[in-house]
Design an enzyme around this catalytic site. Structure first.
Site, PDB file in Angstrom:
ATOM      1  N   LYS A   1       0.836  -1.208   0.000  1.00  0.00           N
ATOM      2  CA  LYS A   1       0.000   0.000   0.000  1.00  0.00           C
ATOM      3  C   LYS A   1       0.867   1.253   0.000  1.00  0.00           C
ATOM      4  CE  LYS A   1      -1.968   1.736   3.653  1.00  0.00           C
ATOM      5  NZ  LYS A   1      -2.821   1.969   4.844  1.00  0.00           N
TER       6      LYS A   1
ATOM      7  N   ASP B   1      -6.725   1.200   1.129  1.00  0.00           N
ATOM      8  CA  ASP B   1      -6.775   1.265   2.590  1.00  0.00           C
ATOM      9  C   ASP B   1      -8.191   0.899   3.039  1.00  0.00           C
ATOM     10  OD1 ASP B   1      -8.314   3.450   1.945  1.00  0.00           O
ATOM     11  OD2 ASP B   1      -7.245   4.861   3.229  1.00  0.00           O
TER      12      ASP B   1
END
Length: 214
Positions: free
Chosen positions: A124, A142
């Protein structure tokens, strides 16, 4: 879980997002690729506002891996002690700074694999850096994007990797660069977890969420 939306509906959703905010921006303050990596690494399980507050003075004196190493672990820890998990994050930042100096000449690499090889940098984080600094259409998923993707039907998946693939597969290419920011901002301010603000939602008529609020 909603069903995966069709192309025509997704395209209309992102047309509306683009019309409302043509150039959405990330909310983590940074001055270069290095400070972006550090800010994103510090933001895990913390708010962007909290990270920005902690890094305001830090980045004035340590905006490169060399300067961060000169500041040292104790100096860095003092700056970021208001952030959750600050001790481990400080160790990671010092270690990644050393790796950048030793292996990359002090420069931040622009491949996902190289970025993920840095301490405290997961997929991420790597995708955020690739997207925000190098303007590559990487999709950093997220909790906000995972929720919005599944709740609306824009990008359906059982885990973050599946949602990432669903965004890549289903969002039109001409909207892919900013898809991450449009979705995260929508999840942060409108499509919130407990009581989504459906009355203020740009895409309410297209969203598959059955429990819409008034």
């Amino acid at each position: 879980m909603a069903k995966q939306m069709d192309y025509k509906t997704i395209r209309e959703i992102f047309r509306r997002f683009h019309e409302a905010e043509p150039e959405p921006k990330g909310e983590l303050n940074h001055v270069n690729a290095y400070t972006l990596v550090v800010a994103v690494a510090l933001s895990a399980q913390a708010t962007d506002a909290g990270v920005n507050k902690a890094t305001a003075k830090l980045f004035e004196i340590a905006d490169s891996p060399e300067k961060m190493l000169a500041l040292g672990l104790d100096g860095l820890t003092e700056h970021i002690k208001t952030i959750g998990l600050f001790r481990q994050k400080a160790k990671n930042v010092i270690r990644l700074s050393q790796i950048l100096v030793d292996e990359y000449g002090g420069e931040v690499p622009n491949s996902r694999a190289a970025l993920q090889g840095l301490p405290g940098v997961g997929r991420k984080t790597a995708n955020v850096v690739l997207n925000m600094w190098w303007r590559y259409p990487a999709q950093a998923v997220d909790t906000h994007i995972f929720r919005v993707g599944n709740r609306t039907g824009i990008a359906v998946g059982k885990d973050v990797n599946a949602v990432e693939r669903a965004i890549e597969d289903n969002v039109p290419v001409d909207y892919a660069l900013h898809a991450h920011h449009w979705l995260i901002l929508h999840g942060r301010y409108i499509c919130v977890a407990r009581k989504p603000k459906c009355g203020a939602c740009l895409i309410r008529d297209l969203c598959q969420f059955e429990e819409k609020t008034l």
